[in-house]
Design a protein around this motif. Structure first.
Motif, PDB file in Angstrom:
ATOM      1  N   GLU A 235       0.820  -1.220   0.000  1.00 43.82           N
ATOM      2  CA  GLU A 235       0.000   0.000   0.000  1.00 43.82           C
ATOM      3  C   GLU A 235       0.850   1.265   0.000  1.00 43.82           C
ATOM      4  OE1 GLU A 235      -1.991   1.744   3.523  1.00 43.82           O
ATOM      5  OE2 GLU A 235      -3.829   1.061   2.550  1.00 43.82           O
ATOM      6  N   VAL A 236       1.870   1.317   0.892  1.00 43.46           N
ATOM      7  CA  VAL A 236       2.669   2.549   0.981  1.00 43.46           C
ATOM      8  C   VAL A 236       3.463   2.783  -0.288  1.00 43.46           C
ATOM      9  CG1 VAL A 236       2.823   2.512   3.498  1.00 43.46           C
ATOM     10  CG2 VAL A 236       4.598   1.379   2.149  1.00 43.46           C
ATOM     11  N   ALA A 237       3.756   1.703  -1.035  1.00 38.57           N
ATOM     12  CA  ALA A 237       4.443   1.875  -2.312  1.00 38.57           C
ATOM     13  C   ALA A 237       3.645   2.774  -3.240  1.00 38.57           C
ATOM     14  CB  ALA A 237       4.672   0.509  -2.965  1.00 38.57           C
ATOM     15  N   ILE A 238       2.310   2.685  -3.126  1.00 39.63           N
ATOM     16  CA  ILE A 238       1.434   3.481  -3.983  1.00 39.63           C
ATOM     17  C   ILE A 238       1.484   4.951  -3.589  1.00 39.63           C
ATOM     18  CG2 ILE A 238      -0.933   3.850  -4.765  1.00 39.63           C
ATOM     19  CD1 ILE A 238       0.206   1.273  -5.797  1.00 39.63           C
ATOM     20  N   TYR A 239       1.172   5.256  -2.317  1.00 45.48           N
ATOM     21  CA  TYR A 239       1.029   6.671  -1.986  1.00 45.48           C
ATOM     22  C   TYR A 239       2.355   7.383  -1.732  1.00 45.48           C
ATOM     23  CZ  TYR A 239       1.000   5.542   3.104  1.00 45.48           C
ATOM     24  OH  TYR A 239       1.299   5.116   4.374  1.00 45.48           O
ATOM     25  N   VAL A 240       3.458   6.624  -1.618  1.00 48.25           N
ATOM     26  CA  VAL A 240       4.763   7.280  -1.484  1.00 48.25           C
ATOM     27  C   VAL A 240       5.458   7.409  -2.840  1.00 48.25           C
ATOM     28  CG1 VAL A 240       7.086   7.090  -0.492  1.00 48.25           C
ATOM     29  CG2 VAL A 240       5.089   6.575   0.912  1.00 48.25           C
ATOM     30  N   TRP A 241       5.424   6.350  -3.676  1.00 54.11           N
ATOM     31  CA  TRP A 241       6.244   6.335  -4.880  1.00 54.11           C
ATOM     32  C   TRP A 241       5.473   6.346  -6.190  1.00 54.11           C
ATOM     33  CZ3 TRP A 241      10.718   8.073  -4.087  1.00 54.11           C
ATOM     34  CH2 TRP A 241      11.471   7.727  -2.958  1.00 54.11           C
ATOM     35  N   MET A 242       4.165   6.091  -6.199  1.00 54.76           N
ATOM     36  CA  MET A 242       3.427   6.112  -7.462  1.00 54.76           C
ATOM     37  C   MET A 242       3.518   7.463  -8.184  1.00 54.76           C
ATOM     38  SD  MET A 242      -0.558   5.159  -8.371  1.00 54.76           S
ATOM     39  CE  MET A 242      -1.239   6.520  -7.391  1.00 54.76           C
ATOM     40  N   PRO A 243       3.387   8.611  -7.485  1.00 59.18           N
ATOM     41  CA  PRO A 243       3.515   9.887  -8.207  1.00 59.18           C
ATOM     42  C   PRO A 243       4.860  10.032  -8.914  1.00 59.18           C
ATOM     43  CG  PRO A 243       2.541  10.235  -6.048  1.00 59.18           C
ATOM     44  CD  PRO A 243       3.011   8.814  -6.067  1.00 59.18           C
ATOM     45  N   THR A 244       5.930   9.527  -8.296  1.00 64.85           N
ATOM     46  CA  THR A 244       7.253   9.593  -8.931  1.00 64.85           C
ATOM     47  C   THR A 244       7.303   8.713 -10.170  1.00 64.85           C
ATOM     48  OG1 THR A 244       8.256   9.940  -6.763  1.00 64.85           O
ATOM     49  CG2 THR A 244       9.732   9.286  -8.541  1.00 64.85           C
ATOM     50  N   LEU A 245       6.716   7.507 -10.078  1.00 67.11           N
ATOM     51  CA  LEU A 245       6.701   6.603 -11.226  1.00 67.11           C
ATOM     52  C   LEU A 245       5.900   7.192 -12.383  1.00 67.11           C
ATOM     53  CD1 LEU A 245       7.367   3.721 -12.342  1.00 67.11           C
ATOM     54  CD2 LEU A 245       5.138   3.021 -11.438  1.00 67.11           C
ATOM     55  N   SER A 252      -1.947   9.621 -23.481  1.00 65.17           N
ATOM     56  CA  SER A 252      -3.123  10.459 -23.702  1.00 65.17           C
ATOM     57  C   SER A 252      -3.998  10.595 -22.460  1.00 65.17           C
ATOM     58  CB  SER A 252      -3.960   9.866 -24.850  1.00 65.17           C
ATOM     59  OG  SER A 252      -4.327   8.520 -24.557  1.00 65.17           O
ATOM     60  N   TRP A 253      -3.686   9.865 -21.409  1.00 64.93           N
ATOM     61  CA  TRP A 253      -4.485   9.918 -20.182  1.00 64.93           C
ATOM     62  C   TRP A 253      -3.779  10.732 -19.103  1.00 64.93           C
ATOM     63  CZ3 TRP A 253      -6.924   4.383 -19.277  1.00 64.93           C
ATOM     64  CH2 TRP A 253      -7.793   4.119 -20.351  1.00 64.93           C
ATOM     65  N   GLN A 254      -3.350  11.908 -19.473  1.00 67.95           N
ATOM     66  CA  GLN A 254      -2.633  12.760 -18.526  1.00 67.95           C
ATOM     67  C   GLN A 254      -3.476  13.099 -17.301  1.00 67.95           C
ATOM     68  OE1 GLN A 254       0.370  13.911 -18.085  1.00 67.95           O
ATOM     69  NE2 GLN A 254       1.297  13.034 -19.933  1.00 67.95           N
ATOM     70  N   TRP A 255      -4.776  13.270 -17.509  1.00 65.07           N
ATOM     71  CA  TRP A 255      -5.656  13.592 -16.379  1.00 65.07           C
ATOM     72  C   TRP A 255      -5.643  12.470 -15.347  1.00 65.07           C
ATOM     73  CZ3 TRP A 255      -9.653  10.398 -15.033  1.00 65.07           C
ATOM     74  CH2 TRP A 255     -10.026   9.428 -15.984  1.00 65.07           C
ATOM     75  N   LEU A 256      -5.563  11.213 -15.829  1.00 60.76           N
ATOM     76  CA  LEU A 256      -5.544  10.078 -14.923  1.00 60.76           C
ATOM     77  C   LEU A 256      -4.231  10.026 -14.152  1.00 60.76           C
ATOM     78  CD1 LEU A 256      -6.967   7.609 -13.841  1.00 60.76           C
ATOM     79  CD2 LEU A 256      -6.115   6.294 -15.791  1.00 60.76           C
ATOM     80  N   ALA A 257      -3.131  10.349 -14.807  1.00 64.78           N
ATOM     81  CA  ALA A 257      -1.834  10.388 -14.129  1.00 64.78           C
ATOM     82  C   ALA A 257      -1.819  11.486 -13.072  1.00 64.78           C
ATOM     83  CB  ALA A 257      -0.720  10.608 -15.143  1.00 64.78           C
ATOM     84  N   TYR A 259      -4.425  12.705 -11.352  1.00 66.15           N
ATOM     85  CA  TYR A 259      -5.306  12.426 -10.220  1.00 66.15           C
ATOM     86  C   TYR A 259      -5.233  10.959  -9.774  1.00 66.15           C
ATOM     87  CZ  TYR A 259      -7.278  16.957 -11.395  1.00 66.15           C
ATOM     88  OH  TYR A 259      -7.440  18.303 -11.652  1.00 66.15           O
ATOM     89  N   ALA A 260      -4.172  10.280 -10.154  1.00 64.43           N
ATOM     90  CA  ALA A 260      -4.051   8.850  -9.848  1.00 64.43           C
ATOM     91  C   ALA A 260      -4.084   8.580  -8.352  1.00 64.43           C
ATOM     92  CB  ALA A 260      -2.768   8.286 -10.460  1.00 64.43           C
ATOM     93  N   LEU A 261      -3.374   9.379  -7.566  1.00 69.22           N
ATOM     94  CA  LEU A 261      -3.322   9.139  -6.129  1.00 69.22           C
ATOM     95  C   LEU A 261      -4.680   9.407  -5.476  1.00 69.22           C
ATOM     96  CD1 LEU A 261      -1.531   8.251  -3.832  1.00 69.22           C
ATOM     97  CD2 LEU A 261      -0.832  10.629  -3.497  1.00 69.22           C
ATOM     98  N   THR A 262      -5.349  10.471  -5.918  1.00 68.05           N
ATOM     99  CA  THR A 262      -6.684  10.767  -5.391  1.00 68.05           C
ATOM    100  C   THR A 262      -7.646   9.639  -5.720  1.00 68.05           C
ATOM    101  OG1 THR A 262      -6.321  13.154  -5.643  1.00 68.05           O
ATOM    102  CG2 THR A 262      -8.595  12.407  -5.459  1.00 68.05           C
ATOM    103  N   TRP A 309       0.691   1.033 -18.390  1.00 67.24           N
ATOM    104  CA  TRP A 309      -0.268   0.190 -17.682  1.00 67.24           C
ATOM    105  C   TRP A 309      -0.422   0.635 -16.227  1.00 67.24           C
ATOM    106  CZ3 TRP A 309       0.062  -5.741 -19.136  1.00 67.24           C
ATOM    107  CH2 TRP A 309      -0.093  -5.872 -20.531  1.00 67.24           C
ATOM    108  N   ALA A 310       0.664   1.120 -15.665  1.00 60.67           N
ATOM    109  CA  ALA A 310       0.652   1.531 -14.257  1.00 60.67           C
ATOM    110  C   ALA A 310      -0.353   2.646 -14.006  1.00 60.67           C
ATOM    111  CB  ALA A 310       2.046   1.985 -13.821  1.00 60.67           C
ATOM    112  N   VAL A 311      -0.553   3.535 -14.967  1.00 64.22           N
ATOM    113  CA  VAL A 311      -1.446   4.669 -14.785  1.00 64.22           C
ATOM    114  C   VAL A 311      -2.879   4.217 -14.529  1.00 64.22           C
ATOM    115  CG1 VAL A 311      -2.063   5.015 -17.222  1.00 64.22           C
ATOM    116  CG2 VAL A 311      -1.935   6.986 -15.676  1.00 64.22           C
ATOM    117  N   VAL A 312      -3.215   3.015 -14.971  1.00 62.22           N
ATOM    118  CA  VAL A 312      -4.552   2.452 -14.734  1.00 62.22           C
ATOM    119  C   VAL A 312      -4.530   1.446 -13.579  1.00 62.22           C
ATOM    120  CG1 VAL A 312      -6.420   1.068 -15.710  1.00 62.22           C
ATOM    121  CG2 VAL A 312      -5.259   2.785 -17.129  1.00 62.22           C
TER     122      VAL A 312
END
Length: 425
Positions: A235-245, A252-257, A259-262, A309-312
């Motif tokens: 879980e912490v891998a997501i909210y600590v490092w996902m924005p960096t990844l 084309s899904w910049q909006w998803l990238a 707001y991905a954490l939200t 794929w990670a963005v989804v």
């Protein structure tokens, strides 16, 4: 005769549940907003990433310390007294953010906040076990509690973002949390807390630090704690490092990238409220297998498909993660008699906070060694696969079945005995 788990009426219990929901909401507001605060710290105090990341690691380390070495207070000192002590320390620490602009001082306050969280969280977790009349009800309540935690995890970062857009210091997040905590402390002081069924097992000794230390070697406490540690690492891998990844995403899904954490936090919170529906229809062991498989596949897909794929997949993993922690937490606590709920909650909290502190640190170290954050996600994928294997083992062999049935029977018998005495009086 009314055979309940405690000696209080339903209305006070409902009030106590709502108090617990709001405690976890407030806790999440501050803890999960750290990712928004760290960039401000780097700019304001000219810090390195390692120095600024102490805002995450320091309170987690103190939560772990508090859970392990002070968790027994909820059993020996009392649920209400321990919760009040934690809320009081939390509130004072938050208000002190208004009196300094020094990074070291802020770090010290966060350590005190971590200590306070460990106190009121172990007291609250033990209390939830006291007021639950069955293992299933305990699990449902835990999922509701963590659902409010999930909402707080959405509100906290959003509030920091709003403050910054209004040119208001991020420290006001803690002032607001301090006011909320003070209100909760007053309400908790006035609430009629249930009396623990002390006769559930007359052979048990009074809770102490020694009791907690011995509990670490208990196969149920250790097994559930390690499973939870694996979950927390994913879980912490997501909210600590996902924005960096996702910073490397150019699709084309910049909006998803953006707001991905939200989205991850929203799906995690929504899934916890859906838990009641799932648990009414399926066994918790089976649900844990499918959800952990979903988490593992999300991570494996990220490694195979890269950032596209990670963005989804990574935000979607929030839905799969939603039920895992509260369910495992409730089952681990329910393996023990009510007089030991504080101690076992402290042990589980120790492993939870330790994993939350160390897992992202190890991911960062691996990423630095190999030159990109994607290598840190190889480690997180390993944690996710191990979690799935652990849940598959639990589904096939159900090692905790006997303990869960035995402790619930003992607690019910003690509840009936005390209710009978009360009726006679």
């Amino acid at each position: 005769m009314n055979n309940t788990h405690t000696l209080v009426k339903h209305d006070p219990l409902q009030q106590i549940r709502w108090l617990t929901y709001m405690m976890f909401f407030m806790f999440a507001m501050t803890s999960d907003a750290v990712g928004m605060i760290i960039p401000e710290l780097i700019t304001e105090f000219d810090l390195s990433m390692t120095q600024a990341s102490a805002f995450h690691y320091a309170p987690m380390a103190l939560i772990a310390f508090s859970g392990l070495f002070l968790g027994f207070l909820a059993d020996s000192f009392g649920r209400k007294q321990t919760i009040m002590l934690g809320l009081g320390l939390f509130s004072i620490s938050c208000f002190l953010f208004a009196f300094s602009r020094n990074f070291t001082f802020f770090l010290l306050l966060l350590c005190l906040i971590g200590l306070a969280i460990g106190l009121f969280k172990t007291g609250a977790l033990a209390l939830l076990g006291d007021i639950s009349t069955s293992n299933l009800e305990h699990t449902k309540t835990m999922n509701k509690v963590e659902g409010f935690f999930g909402i707080g995890a959405i509100v906290g970062p959003a509030l920091v973002s709003f403050l910054l857009t209004q040119d208001v210091s991020w420290t006001y997040l803690y002032i607001i949390a301090g006011v909320m905590c003070l209100i909760l402390a007053v309400l908790a002081w006035r609430a009629d807390y249930p009396q623990v069924a002390k006769e559930a097992n007359e052979t048990l000794k009074p809770a102490s630090l020694t009791t907690t230390m011995k509990m670490i070697s208990n196969p149920y406490a250790l097994g559930f704690s390690l499973a939870i540690a694996l979950y927390v690492a994913t879980e912490v891998a997501i909210y600590v490092w996902m924005p960096t990844l996702l910073a490397d995403y150019t699709g084309s899904w910049q909006w998803l990238a953006t707001y991905a954490l939200t989205l991850f936090f929203i799906l995690r919170a929504a899934g916890r409220f859906l838990a009641v529906w799932l648990l009414n229809r399926y066994s918790w062991q089976g649900v844990m297998v499918w959800l952990s498989l979903g988490i593992a596949l999300s991570y494996v897909g990220t490694l195979l498909g890269g950032v596209n794929w990670a963005v989804v997949l990574l935000p979607l993993s929030g839905l799969f993660m939603s039920m895992v922690y509260p369910t495992l937490n409730s089952k681990g606590i329910s393996c023990f008699a009510v007089q030991q709920h504080g101690a076992v909650a402290g042990v589980i909290l120790f492993f939870t906070a330790l994993s939350a502190a160390l897992a992202p640190l190890f991911m960062g170290i691996i990423s630095d060694l190999f030159g990109h954050i994607e290598y840190g996600f190889y480690l997180a994928t390993g944690f996710a696969v191990l979690l799935f294997l652990a849940m598959l083992y639990n589904f096939i062999y159900d090692p905790a079945e006997h303990a869960l049935l035995q402790t619930r029977t003992l607690d019910t018998q003690a509840s009936e005995k005390i209710s009978l005495k009360t009726t006679k009086v």
